[in-house]
Design a protein around this motif. Structure first.
Motif, PDB file in Angstrom:
ATOM      1  N   ALA A 118      58.651 -49.347  26.746  1.00 46.94           N
ATOM      2  CA  ALA A 118      59.632 -50.423  26.936  1.00 46.94           C
ATOM      3  C   ALA A 118      58.968 -51.787  26.962  1.00 46.94           C
ATOM      4  N   ALA A 119      57.703 -51.835  27.384  1.00 42.79           N
ATOM      5  CA  ALA A 119      56.987 -53.109  27.370  1.00 42.79           C
ATOM      6  C   ALA A 119      56.826 -53.626  25.946  1.00 42.79           C
ATOM      7  N   ARG A 120      56.767 -52.712  24.980  1.00 44.98           N
ATOM      8  CA  ARG A 120      56.635 -53.098  23.567  1.00 44.98           C
ATOM      9  C   ARG A 120      57.998 -53.273  22.898  1.00 44.98           C
ATOM     10  N   ASN A 121      59.021 -52.570  23.402  1.00 48.15           N
ATOM     11  CA  ASN A 121      60.357 -52.648  22.815  1.00 48.15           C
ATOM     12  C   ASN A 121      61.396 -52.370  23.900  1.00 48.15           C
ATOM     13  N   PRO A 122      61.836 -53.408  24.599  1.00 46.21           N
ATOM     14  CA  PRO A 122      62.792 -53.191  25.706  1.00 46.21           C
ATOM     15  C   PRO A 122      64.155 -52.682  25.261  1.00 46.21           C
ATOM     16  N   ARG A 123      64.467 -52.750  23.958  1.00 51.87           N
ATOM     17  CA  ARG A 123      65.752 -52.253  23.464  1.00 51.87           C
ATOM     18  C   ARG A 123      65.714 -50.762  23.138  1.00 51.87           C
ATOM     19  N   LEU A 124      64.543 -50.157  23.230  1.00 53.09           N
ATOM     20  CA  LEU A 124      64.397 -48.768  22.794  1.00 53.09           C
ATOM     21  C   LEU A 124      64.998 -47.788  23.795  1.00 53.09           C
ATOM     22  N   VAL A 125      65.684 -46.773  23.278  1.00 53.83           N
ATOM     23  CA  VAL A 125      66.216 -45.659  24.083  1.00 53.83           C
ATOM     24  C   VAL A 125      65.155 -44.563  24.106  1.00 53.83           C
ATOM     25  N   TYR A 126      64.821 -44.083  25.288  1.00 53.50           N
ATOM     26  CA  TYR A 126      63.680 -43.186  25.498  1.00 53.50           C
ATOM     27  C   TYR A 126      64.231 -41.860  26.016  1.00 53.50           C
ATOM     28  N   VAL A 127      64.305 -40.857  25.136  1.00 55.05           N
ATOM     29  CA  VAL A 127      65.019 -39.615  25.446  1.00 55.05           C
ATOM     30  C   VAL A 127      64.026 -38.472  25.670  1.00 55.05           C
ATOM     31  N   GLY A 128      64.092 -37.874  26.856  1.00 52.59           N
ATOM     32  CA  GLY A 128      63.299 -36.696  27.166  1.00 52.59           C
ATOM     33  C   GLY A 128      64.164 -35.450  27.111  1.00 52.59           C
ATOM     34  N   ALA A 129      63.777 -34.488  26.274  1.00 52.63           N
ATOM     35  CA  ALA A 129      64.517 -33.228  26.128  1.00 52.63           C
ATOM     36  C   ALA A 129      63.551 -32.099  26.456  1.00 52.63           C
ATOM     37  N   TYR A 130      63.665 -31.562  27.671  1.00 53.14           N
ATOM     38  CA  TYR A 130      62.716 -30.543  28.121  1.00 53.14           C
ATOM     39  C   TYR A 130      63.442 -29.545  28.999  1.00 53.14           C
ATOM     40  N   GLY A 131      62.709 -28.667  29.676  1.00 56.06           N
ATOM     41  CA  GLY A 131      63.317 -27.501  30.303  1.00 56.06           C
ATOM     42  C   GLY A 131      64.221 -27.758  31.484  1.00 56.06           C
ATOM     43  N   PHE A 132      63.726 -28.528  32.470  1.00 57.35           N
ATOM     44  CA  PHE A 132      64.433 -28.670  33.740  1.00 57.35           C
ATOM     45  C   PHE A 132      64.409 -30.122  34.194  1.00 57.35           C
ATOM     46  N   SER A 133      65.472 -30.538  34.838  1.00 60.18           N
ATOM     47  CA  SER A 133      65.548 -31.911  35.317  1.00 60.18           C
ATOM     48  C   SER A 133      64.385 -32.230  36.249  1.00 60.18           C
ATOM     49  N   GLU A 134      63.895 -33.429  36.123  1.00 61.70           N
ATOM     50  CA  GLU A 134      62.831 -33.900  37.001  1.00 61.70           C
ATOM     51  C   GLU A 134      63.316 -34.106  38.431  1.00 61.70           C
ATOM     52  N   ALA A 135      64.642 -34.058  38.644  1.00 54.17           N
ATOM     53  CA  ALA A 135      65.186 -34.280  39.981  1.00 54.17           C
ATOM     54  C   ALA A 135      65.186 -33.021  40.848  1.00 54.17           C
ATOM     55  N   GLY A 136      64.836 -31.857  40.282  1.00 54.82           N
ATOM     56  CA  GLY A 136      64.909 -30.607  41.028  1.00 54.82           C
ATOM     57  C   GLY A 136      63.571 -29.909  41.161  1.00 54.82           C
ATOM     58  N   PRO A 137      63.552 -28.811  41.938  1.00 57.69           N
ATOM     59  CA  PRO A 137      62.285 -28.114  42.204  1.00 57.69           C
ATOM     60  C   PRO A 137      61.704 -27.387  40.998  1.00 57.69           C
ATOM     61  N   TYR A 138      62.483 -27.182  39.918  1.00 58.37           N
ATOM     62  CA  TYR A 138      61.954 -26.518  38.729  1.00 58.37           C
ATOM     63  C   TYR A 138      61.278 -27.497  37.773  1.00 58.37           C
ATOM     64  N   ALA A 139      61.227 -28.765  38.130  1.00 62.32           N
ATOM     65  CA  ALA A 139      60.639 -29.776  37.244  1.00 62.32           C
ATOM     66  C   ALA A 139      59.256 -29.341  36.785  1.00 62.32           C
ATOM     67  N   GLY A 140      59.024 -29.454  35.500  1.00 59.74           N
ATOM     68  CA  GLY A 140      57.714 -29.141  34.952  1.00 59.74           C
ATOM     69  C   GLY A 140      57.500 -27.704  34.558  1.00 59.74           C
ATOM     70  N   ARG A 141      58.457 -26.819  34.879  1.00 55.64           N
ATOM     71  CA  ARG A 141      58.287 -25.421  34.467  1.00 55.64           C
ATOM     72  C   ARG A 141      58.373 -25.299  32.948  1.00 55.64           C
ATOM     73  N   PRO A 142      57.636 -24.337  32.372  1.00 61.28           N
ATOM     74  CA  PRO A 142      57.779 -24.105  30.930  1.00 61.28           C
ATOM     75  C   PRO A 142      59.168 -23.560  30.625  1.00 61.28           C
ATOM     76  N   ALA A 143      59.685 -23.910  29.462  1.00 60.16           N
ATOM     77  CA  ALA A 143      61.030 -23.472  29.086  1.00 60.16           C
ATOM     78  C   ALA A 143      61.066 -23.159  27.599  1.00 60.16           C
ATOM     79  N   TYR A 144      61.503 -21.949  27.290  1.00 56.50           N
ATOM     80  CA  TYR A 144      61.741 -21.531  25.915  1.00 56.50           C
ATOM     81  C   TYR A 144      63.125 -20.905  25.853  1.00 56.50           C
ATOM     82  N   ASP A 145      63.629 -20.770  24.647  1.00 58.32           N
ATOM     83  CA  ASP A 145      65.004 -20.298  24.477  1.00 58.32           C
ATOM     84  C   ASP A 145      65.260 -18.993  25.237  1.00 58.32           C
ATOM     85  N   ASP A 146      64.379 -18.008  25.098  1.00 59.84           N
ATOM     86  CA  ASP A 146      64.595 -16.728  25.776  1.00 59.84           C
ATOM     87  C   ASP A 146      64.663 -16.901  27.287  1.00 59.84           C
ATOM     88  N   LEU A 147      63.765 -17.713  27.836  1.00 61.69           N
ATOM     89  CA  LEU A 147      63.751 -17.909  29.283  1.00 61.69           C
ATOM     90  C   LEU A 147      65.046 -18.573  29.757  1.00 61.69           C
TER      91      LEU A 147
END
Length: 406
Positions: A118-147
């Motif tokens: 954002a320091a280089r482009n404050p208009r940019l939308v920064y989208v994270g698409a991963y396994g578990f929300s960072e707001a919960g205890p599962y944050a950072g767990r590996p995630a694949y379709d089967d799981l």
């Protein structure tokens, strides 16, 4: 034979920096690329893992990769190098959005946190698409379709319905379903950024995305507090909710509303069943769905598939043949609408692929670019970002980037 078209589509003019790999992120950006966005696919020197999944004609061009990465340009950047990171930030300056699918902490370690970008482009939308929300205890767990299918109850629901062992759906269901959420979120946030002049961080987690889908169908009695019954949508879990066996094959059939059932009872010569307390209304059938489907299963065995299709069409009851994937490829409707397209890939030769979905009268979609070879557009994209040929040569020499083989 489909030929590659010039840029088109309702998202023409939107530029997306795609740092994602495997299925969910690439599927999302392919949808957006089909709609006209310029997708810059950033790959490591090893390339997207899906490049290695065969069958394939040439190394690094596996079939799944080909069906997830058309309408994109590929640039190789080693983001673990200072030069590669700086090149990525330079690209972000001219993009509307950036999509990634590793942990936010890993992005920060690469020097590509939201704050850094954002320091280089404050208009940019920064989208994270991963396994578990960072707001919960599962944050950072590996995630694949089967799981994710297992953890959101999909495999257990298959067992409840079939009485067999739990099974995953034979599709990358979570990746593709949540990938559509990712695409919608990215476009929505981009519209907001263009209207208000400021980008934002967006998080779309797989676990919550599939839980949203599963609970929407299967909260059942647990919808209410206190509960009015168990979880589960009884119609979807009925043991006979599957293709019906006929005397010579299988048919897909859904006798759903009151009119359908009335017509079905007349068709089989049992009009009195319209008054049966188990079948007399939608609510009654829902309460006795196992019996209703079991009754249909018994009756369907008495005629051939062709005889049933003709009779059901006459009675205006929805029915269809049971297809294999091979049947789907040859379906006359899909061929007539041009959905299964044949094209000549520059390196992979003649191939089939599903067309972009939908019809846009004013901004038609098209397959503008074939799935790219690894690093095919590295030099082109870096030139667009303002790099000179000498600077690009230096990046290649430092192994921060590489050019695709011709």
């Amino acid at each position: 034979m489909t030929t590659f078209a010039e840029p088109a589509g309702p998202l023409a003019g939107v530029r997306i920096l795609d740092l994602s790999s495997v299925v969910m992120g690439p599927y999302a950006t392919q949808v957006l690329g089909d709609l006209g966005a310029d997708i810059i696919k950033v790959e490591s020197p090893a390339g997207d893992n899906m490049r290695a999944v065969g069958p394939m004609r040439n190394a690094g061009m596996g079939h799944l990769y080909l069906h997830l990465n058309r309408n994109k340009r590929s640039i190789v950047l080693d983001l673990k190098t200072e030069a590669g990171r700086e090149a990525c930030l330079k690209l972000a300056e001219s993009c509307d959005a950036l999509l990634y699918n590793i942990r936010p902490q890993a992005m920060a370690r690469l020097g590509l946190s939201y704050e850094a970008v954002a320091a280089r482009n404050p208009r940019l939308v920064y989208v994270g698409a991963y396994g578990f929300s960072e707001a919960g205890p599962y944050a950072g767990r590996p995630a694949y379709d089967d799981l994710i299918q297992g953890q959101t109850g999909i495999a257990e629901l298959s067992s409840r319905q079939s009485g067999d062992v739990p099974r995953y759906a034979p599709l990358t269901l979570a990746d593709r379903a949540v990938g559509l959420h990712v695409a919608i979120a990215l476009v929505s946030a981009t519209l907001h950024a263009r209207a208000h002049g400021r980008g934002q961080q967006v998080e779309i987690p797989m676990f919550e995305g599939m839980a949203h889908m599963v609970l929407g169908d299967h909260l059942g009695g647990a919808t209410f507090e206190p509960p009015l019954g168990s979880t589960g949508y009884a119609r979807l879990l009925a043991a006979h909710r599957k293709p019906y066996a006929t005397s010579d094959g299988y048919l897909c059939l859904l006798i759903y509303n009151d009119k359908h059932w009335r017509n079905f009872f007349a068709l089989i010569g049992r009009p009195e069943l319209e008054q049966d307390p188990r079948f007399c209304s939608h609510t009654a059938r829902a309460a006795h769905i196992d019996e209703a489907y079991a009754f249909v299963a018994e009756v369907m065995r008495t005629r051939t598939s062709a005889a049933w299709l003709a009779a059901l069409a006459q009675a205006d009851i929805p029915a269809a043949r049971l297809y294999s994937v091979d049947d789907l490829i040859d379906d006359p409707h899909l061929r007539a609408t041009g959905f299964v397209q044949e094209l000549e890939h520059p390196s992979e030769g003649r191939m089939r692929t599903p067309a972009p979905l939908g019809r846009y009268a004013a901004t038609p979609t098209a397959i503008r670019r074939p799935a790219p070879r690894l690093g095919e557009h590295s030099r082109e994209i870096l030139r667009e970002a303002g790099c000179t040929d000498a600077e690009i040569d230096a990046l290649i020499a430092a192994r921060a980037t590489q050019e695709g083989a011709p």
